[in-house]
Design an enzyme around this catalytic site. Structure first.
Site, PDB file in Angstrom:
ATOM      1  N   TYR A 108      13.541 -17.516  76.129  1.00  0.00           N
ATOM      2  CA  TYR A 108      13.072 -18.322  77.263  1.00  0.00           C
ATOM      3  C   TYR A 108      13.680 -17.840  78.581  1.00  0.00           C
ATOM      4  O   TYR A 108      13.022 -17.814  79.611  1.00  0.00           O
ATOM      5  CB  TYR A 108      13.422 -19.801  77.057  1.00  0.00           C
ATOM      6  CG  TYR A 108      12.452 -20.561  76.188  1.00  0.00           C
ATOM      7  CD1 TYR A 108      11.091 -20.606  76.501  1.00  0.00           C
ATOM      8  CD2 TYR A 108      12.880 -21.255  75.071  1.00  0.00           C
ATOM      9  CE1 TYR A 108      10.198 -21.323  75.709  1.00  0.00           C
ATOM     10  CE2 TYR A 108      11.995 -21.975  74.274  1.00  0.00           C
ATOM     11  CZ  TYR A 108      10.654 -22.007  74.602  1.00  0.00           C
ATOM     12  OH  TYR A 108       9.779 -22.717  73.830  1.00  0.00           O
ATOM     13  N   GLU A 202      27.238 -23.886  46.909  1.00  0.00           N
ATOM     14  CA  GLU A 202      25.869 -23.905  47.435  1.00  0.00           C
ATOM     15  C   GLU A 202      25.477 -25.256  48.031  1.00  0.00           C
ATOM     16  O   GLU A 202      24.954 -25.317  49.135  1.00  0.00           O
ATOM     17  CB  GLU A 202      24.866 -23.531  46.326  1.00  0.00           C
ATOM     18  CG  GLU A 202      23.408 -23.637  46.775  1.00  0.00           C
ATOM     19  CD  GLU A 202      22.393 -23.326  45.671  1.00  0.00           C
ATOM     20  OE1 GLU A 202      22.803 -22.829  44.605  1.00  0.00           O
ATOM     21  OE2 GLU A 202      21.202 -23.590  45.889  1.00  0.00           O
ATOM     22  N   ASP A 254      23.924 -23.117  41.998  1.00  0.00           N
ATOM     23  CA  ASP A 254      23.065 -23.543  40.901  1.00  0.00           C
ATOM     24  C   ASP A 254      22.805 -22.349  39.988  1.00  0.00           C
ATOM     25  O   ASP A 254      22.832 -21.196  40.438  1.00  0.00           O
ATOM     26  CB  ASP A 254      21.711 -24.043  41.433  1.00  0.00           C
ATOM     27  CG  ASP A 254      21.805 -25.438  42.054  1.00  0.00           C
ATOM     28  OD1 ASP A 254      22.758 -26.169  41.740  1.00  0.00           O
ATOM     29  OD2 ASP A 254      20.912 -25.784  42.851  1.00  0.00           O
TER      30      ASP A 254
END
Lengths: 382, 382
Positions: A108, A202, A254
């Site tokens: 921007y 995690e 996991d």
């Protein structure tokens, strides 16, 4: 196996002057070419898979040495040439003033119409982001060192003292909340470290479980919650804690293709960011779980879940979890019997096991038995 | 308009004994019915839109008084009846032991095969989550008060002292990182508050911008970054800072239907969680921006973006941003001329404006002009 802090292999290296010097050297080169009436150019290391390789010795995904030359006086190059100079000037201002900007702000801030034309300097952030990556590759610095911050995600809990500017605080004295890892950790220092290793976790829920069970204190561990894929800030923090502070890194995700991918990225770097592996990756990291063998070992058969997607031997497969699993089977750094075993078991059984499934034993189980036992007995994957 | 801390309207209310008492009262009721040879039952406030209304006076989305009776001796009810008792027992254990569990852990911890059958207590988390919601409604307590934690997201920066258990720290002395808001903030206390108001910010990048520009110190503001939709922890924190500590709440989001939805949820609560509005929502919150009028006012026309989706007057529309915009036009709490104007302008122009687009003026602009001016001049939406 007793985890202990080792000797540092790297030093605190944040030095804004070095970045400014590199920017100026490059800019002077361009200026000299202009003055000499030559066609000015940048040499940009080529992006894409063709210029990426796995360095077996360093055990890192690395960038090759192919270069693309970008000329000013070339209709196909002129726009990018201009954009590169605009962003170099912007980065110089940021670093000189000690300010930071996000990728989006950088876009921007530098979007404007070129006087006397209807042409914009940048049409879209997809034009400015790659130029910043080019600068990283050309200058050999992280965009964080150029004061362009990355998305922030992740938090830290454990008995270390963190120094950020004038503030100093102990990351085990912030209640259950912990310290939110900022987008840029280049300037962070660690005046005091009272932990033996880092446990990278995690999910926030599992990190919170371990904090509530006082695991960090009892096991002298620093918990870093990645909250999904590790952000650049978190990966850089892990790298620095290992190489500058000598802390062993243990990763706990996991037991599924996505969790293993998170581990892989922390350990080896990613293909997209190959040129940053030496600063972001930590090849010495080890993996504690979850593994497919955990399912049998701890009697978790009834709390597994099915892998998502279509298996490779079914029509339309592999997709989803299976697709990622097949990719992982072929990763150079997973070519060892331990990982091949886990990945093939997942493929055979078609199941995944979550960290939080350990709650089926008891809330304490993960903190008082699973992790301490596996780490003590060295049941870690490479 | 000078923002100042006002008088508290609520008191610190976390009391595990109260929750235990409610659980026990309910359990004793069931026990008495069993002893008396009656068919035991629970009365559960009905879920769904039919039992939700907007209370004009309290300006809150609220739950109606419809009840569903759930009997043990009814084939259609027995499973849920059992699940309710299992989770009540689990919550009692959690609260008694001062432990917390995530929704996922609560599911895993209570999944087992009923002896002598092939029936599982819970097949899936989609069975346990609604029971926990039922308990919230039946007992009139937040699940956080039952020590079931929500997803955590968001961080806090500013000159207040936070007390979490034995830890006390100042949330403006944690470097650029800030304090990571935990899943449960029920037990958090605020021994010292040196700010005049709370500025809730949608994006981490904007919160970091304001922190870097020293906005919190100069304007005596506490920054809360929601990082997207506000988590339950953040919403409860905002509610408590307003009602217990008397701090005015100002919300600053992107100028688009999603940003306005974030504001709406903080202010009025959500339909899904209508029964929690009185504890999670903050109807007194005000909105500083971004608005459609900002685009003209600050000359940001060239850094707007198009709304996503299909407009209502085109085939297949409205979808995406347009669909949400139409919904917002019909929200009872947006039935005032200020909001109708902004929403209709967005519909007419088909554009959105991001917080970070203000960087087009300068990095400092948002912190030194935009926010201070709008707040001083009271240019806030209701």
């Amino acid at each position: 196996m007793k985890l202990k802090r080792g000797k540092p292999k790297e030093k605190f290296s944040y030095d804004p002057q070095k970045v400014l010097k590199k920017l100026e050297d490059l800019a002077y080169k361009i200026l000299e070419e202009v003055k000499a009436g030559k066609n000015p150019y940048f040499d940009v290391p080529t992006r894409g898979l063709s210029n990426v390789y796995f360095d077996e010795e360093a055990r890192l995904i690395k960038l090759g040495d192919k270069l693309s030359r970008r000329y000013f006086l070339n209709v196909a190059h002129a726009r990018k040439f201009m954009q590169t100079l605009i962003l170099m000037a912007y980065v110089k201002r940021l670093v000189s003033e000690g300010k930071h900007a996000s990728l989006r702000e950088a876009y921007y801030a530098n979007k404007h119409t070129i006087p006397g034309t209807h042409e914009n300097t940048f049409e879209d952030q997809s034009e400015s982001d790659p130029i910043i990556e080019d600068l990283e590759r050309m200058l050999g610095v992280l965009r964080e060192e150029m004061h362009i911050t990355a998305d922030r995600r992740g938090y830290v809990y454990g008995d270390i003292v963190i120094k950020d500017g004038e503030d100093e605080f102990n990351a085990s004295k912030l209640g259950m909340g912990g310290w939110a890892v900022p987008g840029t950790v280049e300037h962070i220092q660690f005046p005091e470290i009272n932990v033996d290793y880092v446990l990278v976790v995690e999910t926030a829920a599992m990190a919170d479980r371990l904090i509530e069970e006082k695991y960090p204190k009892r096991e002298r561990a620093l918990i870093i919650a990645t909250q999904g894929q590790a952000s650049r800030g978190v990966r850089r923090l892990i790298h620095r804690l290992h190489y500058e502070e000598g802390l062993p890194i243990i990763v706990f995700t996991d037991g599924d293709p996505y969790g293993w991918y998170i581990y892989s990225t922390i350990k080896q770097g990613s293909i997209n960011l190959a040129y940053l592996s030496e600063k972001l990756a930590t090849p010495d990291a080890k993996f504690v779980g979850m593994t497919m063998d955990d399912i049998k070992e701890y009697g978790l058969e009834h709390v597994t879940e099915k892998l998502k997607g279509i298996p490779p031997d079914k029509k339309g497969g592999p997709t989803g979890d299976y697709k990622r699993l097949i990719e992982e089977l072929n990763y150079p750094w997973f070519q060892n019997k331990e990982w091949q075993r886990q990945l093939k078991l997942a493929l055979k059984w078609g199941v995944r096991i979550e960290q939080q499934a350990l709650a089926n034993k008891s809330l304490e189980f993960v903190a008082k038995e699973y992790l301490p036992e596996k780490i003590r007995e060295g049941k870690l994957l490479p």
